[in-house]
Design an enzyme around this catalytic site. Structure first.
Site, mmCIF file in Angstrom:
data_model
loop_
_atom_site.group_PDB
_atom_site.id
_atom_site.type_symbol
_atom_site.label_atom_id
_atom_site.label_comp_id
_atom_site.label_asym_id
_atom_site.label_seq_id
_atom_site.Cartn_x
_atom_site.Cartn_y
_atom_site.Cartn_z
ATOM 1 N N ARG A 125 0.866 -1.183 0.000
ATOM 2 C CA ARG A 125 0.000 0.000 0.000
ATOM 3 C C ARG A 125 0.903 1.233 0.000
ATOM 4 O O ARG A 125 1.680 1.440 0.944
ATOM 5 C CB ARG A 125 -0.902 0.002 1.240
ATOM 6 C CG ARG A 125 -1.682 1.281 1.386
ATOM 7 C CD ARG A 125 -2.609 1.284 2.595
ATOM 8 N NE ARG A 125 -3.315 2.548 2.655
ATOM 9 C CZ ARG A 125 -3.224 3.433 3.638
ATOM 10 N NH1 ARG A 125 -2.500 3.185 4.711
ATOM 11 N NH2 ARG A 125 -3.893 4.565 3.580
ATOM 12 N N HIS A 171 -3.082 10.915 0.450
ATOM 13 C CA HIS A 171 -2.557 10.718 1.806
ATOM 14 C C HIS A 171 -1.996 12.067 2.273
ATOM 15 O O HIS A 171 -0.791 12.236 2.456
ATOM 16 C CB HIS A 171 -1.498 9.604 1.815
ATOM 17 C CG HIS A 171 -1.251 8.995 3.164
ATOM 18 N ND1 HIS A 171 -1.380 7.639 3.422
ATOM 19 C CD2 HIS A 171 -0.895 9.554 4.343
ATOM 20 C CE1 HIS A 171 -1.095 7.405 4.691
ATOM 21 N NE2 HIS A 171 -0.797 8.551 5.275
ATOM 22 N N GLU A 225 -7.557 8.492 6.158
ATOM 23 C CA GLU A 225 -7.821 9.155 7.435
ATOM 24 C C GLU A 225 -8.352 10.578 7.322
ATOM 25 O O GLU A 225 -7.692 11.540 7.776
ATOM 26 C CB GLU A 225 -6.545 9.167 8.304
ATOM 27 C CG GLU A 225 -6.052 7.813 8.718
ATOM 28 C CD GLU A 225 -5.057 7.855 9.885
ATOM 29 O OE1 GLU A 225 -4.711 8.967 10.344
ATOM 30 O OE2 GLU A 225 -4.647 6.789 10.352
ATOM 31 N N ASN A 246 -7.407 2.037 9.710
ATOM 32 C CA ASN A 246 -6.104 2.193 10.353
ATOM 33 C C ASN A 246 -6.329 2.129 11.852
ATOM 34 O O ASN A 246 -7.216 2.823 12.384
ATOM 35 C CB ASN A 246 -5.473 3.551 10.013
ATOM 36 C CG ASN A 246 -5.063 3.650 8.560
ATOM 37 O OD1 ASN A 246 -5.113 2.664 7.808
ATOM 38 N ND2 ASN A 246 -4.647 4.837 8.144
ATOM 39 N N TYR A 303 -4.246 1.786 15.745
ATOM 40 C CA TYR A 303 -2.983 1.766 16.484
ATOM 41 C C TYR A 303 -3.135 1.479 17.977
ATOM 42 O O TYR A 303 -2.363 0.773 18.564
ATOM 43 C CB TYR A 303 -2.259 3.113 16.319
ATOM 44 C CG TYR A 303 -1.668 3.264 14.928
ATOM 45 C CD1 TYR A 303 -0.366 2.887 14.665
ATOM 46 C CD2 TYR A 303 -2.434 3.762 13.880
ATOM 47 C CE1 TYR A 303 0.179 2.997 13.392
ATOM 48 C CE2 TYR A 303 -1.898 3.878 12.605
ATOM 49 C CZ TYR A 303 -0.595 3.496 12.367
ATOM 50 O OH TYR A 303 -0.067 3.595 11.104
ATOM 51 N N GLU A 346 -3.491 0.002 8.053
ATOM 52 C CA GLU A 346 -2.337 0.423 8.860
ATOM 53 C C GLU A 346 -2.478 -0.132 10.261
ATOM 54 O O GLU A 346 -3.591 -0.144 10.828
ATOM 55 C CB GLU A 346 -2.248 1.958 8.990
ATOM 56 C CG GLU A 346 -1.684 2.660 7.804
ATOM 57 C CD GLU A 346 -1.555 4.170 8.022
ATOM 58 O OE1 GLU A 346 -1.263 4.590 9.157
ATOM 59 O OE2 GLU A 346 -1.759 4.900 7.042
#
Ligand code: NOJ
Length: 481
Positions: A95, A140, A185, A327, A329, A383
């Site tokens: 990606r 992005h 995002e 994504n 985290y 991600e």
């Protein structure tokens, strides 16, 4: 519809699957990067300036140690090495993002920069020659500066510019690229028009500009999805989706108030972008409409700070995605209360985040939440990764522990809970420019020596671990409980 075919395949594959520690057949496994964070070559061969070039040149103090993306990892020249790194990782997907201003230096189609097209052609061909599928993010965060001069994303016209850019991408790369992500995002980059002061273009219009920018971005996404559907899908046969950042969201206590806070937080953080596209009803979440309208009225405004879609726009956006990119985290522990400046999205949400933690089990919960809230869409984790502040070096055991735990949670979501996941790309292939944090925050599987003119890449210990997982297509059984 393609997404139904994709989903049926996913479910059939998952049903045939037995061991909980194995990835289903066809599961995409790879790594992710983004243009501004790795490419460098900021003004080479006709590339135009973008809002990150502009901001970090004008305001180096918004970054760290004067770091910027002028050279970054120099992937503009070293893409062949990057592909070999992916190969050593046993990745079957990469990606990466395309720099809008490298293709269209003015943001518009009056100038199409052929060397930019060639660069991505070379990268795509190199990937395919090595058995790695390209997954392309169209945006992005690096808007051509020329489009910021006309207001950037809060300007509704930007949706039309984005469609013309997307058309150039489909025309030039769509024969070989089968995975398209319109935006990465939106919750993060629209903050550049809201209260995230250091996010480019650093236009501080908290609680107004961020809602307006999101409105354009969602319309732009819908237009590009339909463009593909109507003009390219039949011949190119790919998928178009969007990537949202969704943190784990868990209550501070088990009180009804805190459980409601979790739901409200999810609607403001994820639903704002997902509800118009992936829900059955479409449009912004009702709770946002209610709260932002009420706050706007209480502030004495004649209109809500949250814009309104027409009925046609609601219908047009609903279902406009082939997959759901996420994504993820870490996890926020939330409770109810007032935080953030007025006006702001945070203040509108009535949420206080009390802690941030890496909880793999909360990742599993969030994957289940997405599957339940927006049924019918294959999910790709676009991600996931870990940066230990203050740690560098090749011995990244902490990162191995993180990936083991998060991939275990992901496989439990797929094989035990039946969440229709179809892919995973780790962030990040290599250390890179972590936006305002510069080169000090390192997410890479490969280390990059930013002091060497060669930007030497060296595998960290996590490469050995992930290449084993990707190659065997399973996470060691002893980690499951
Ligand atoms: C989200 C962004 O998409 C990416 O650009 C960033 O580097 C990582 N998260 C890590 O913060």
């Amino acid at each position: 519809m393609l997404k139904l075919i994709l989903l049926a395949t996913v479910l059939a594959v998952a049903a045939a699957q037995t061991a909980v520690n194995q990835f289903p057949e066809g599961f995409l496994l790879g790594a992710a990067t983004a243009a501004y964070q790795i490419e460098g070559g900021w003004n080479e061969d006709g590339k135009g300036e973008n809002i990150w070039d502009h901001m970090l040149h004008e305001h180096p103090e918004y970054g760290t140690n004067g770091n910027n993306g002028d050279v970054a990892c120099d992937s503009y020249h070293k893409y062949q090495e990057d592909v070999q790194m992916l190969k050593a990782l046993n990745a079957n997907v990469y990606r990466f993002s395309i720099s809008w201003a490298r293709i269209l230096p003015t943001g518009d189609v009056d100038v199409i920069n052929q060397p930019g097209i060639e660069y991505y052609n070379n990268l795509i061909n190199e990937l395919l020659a090595n058995g790695i599928q390209p997954m392309v993010t169209m945006y992005h965060w690096d808007l051509p500066q020329a489009l910021q001069y006309i207001g950037g994303w809060p300007n509704p016209l930007l949706a039309d510019y984005f469609v013309e850019y997307a058309r150039v991408l489909f025309e030039n790369f769509g024969d070989r690229v089968k995975w398209w992500i319109t935006f990465n995002e939106p919750a993060s980059f629209t903050g550049g028009y809201g209260s995230s002061g250091l996010q480019a273009p650093s236009q501080n219009a908290s609680g107004i500009g961020d809602y307006l920018a999101t409105h354009t971005v969602l319309r732009a996404h819908g237009l590009v999805y339909h463009l593909y559907d109507e003009q390219y899908r039949a011949t190119q046969n790919g998928s178009v989706g969007i990537t949202l950042n969704i943190a784990g969201t868990e209550p501070l206590t088990n009180s009804t108030e805190d459980l409601e806070a979790v739901e409200r937080s999810l609607q403001f953080e994820a639903g704002h972008y997902a509800h118009p596209i992936f829900s059955q009803d479409g449009d912004y979440p009702a709770i946002m409409r209610e709260r932002v309208d009420a706050n706007s009225a209480a502030e004495g405004r004649p209109r809500s700070r949250l814009p309104t879609f027409t009925q046609e726009e609601i219908a047009y956006l609903r279902g406009s995605s082939d997959f759901f990119g996420v994504n993820h985290y870490y996890t926020n522990i939330v409770t109810s209360g007032e935080s953030g400046i007025s006006p702001s999205k945070t203040r509108d949400s009535g949420i206080v985040s009390t802690a941030i933690r890496p909880y793999p089990w909360a990742f599993r919960n969030i994957l289940n939440w997405i599957a339940n809230e927006y049924p019918g869409y294959p999910i790709i984790v676009t991600e996931n990764g870990f940066a230990a502040l203050g740690y560098g070096g090749l011995n990244d055991t902490y990162r191995i522990i993180y990936y083991r735990a998060y991939l275990t949670a992901l496989l439990q979501a797929v094989n035990t809970d039946g969440v229709p996941l179809i892919g995973y790309t780790a962030w990040s292939l290599m250390d890179n420019l972590e936006w305002n944090s510069g080169f000090t925050v390192k997410y890479g599987l490969y280390e990059v020596d930013f002091d060497s003119p060669n930007r030497t890449r060296t595998p960290k210990d996590s490469v050995a671990f992930l290449s084993q997982v990707y190659g065997s297509r399973e996470v060691p059984q002893d980690y499951f409980y």
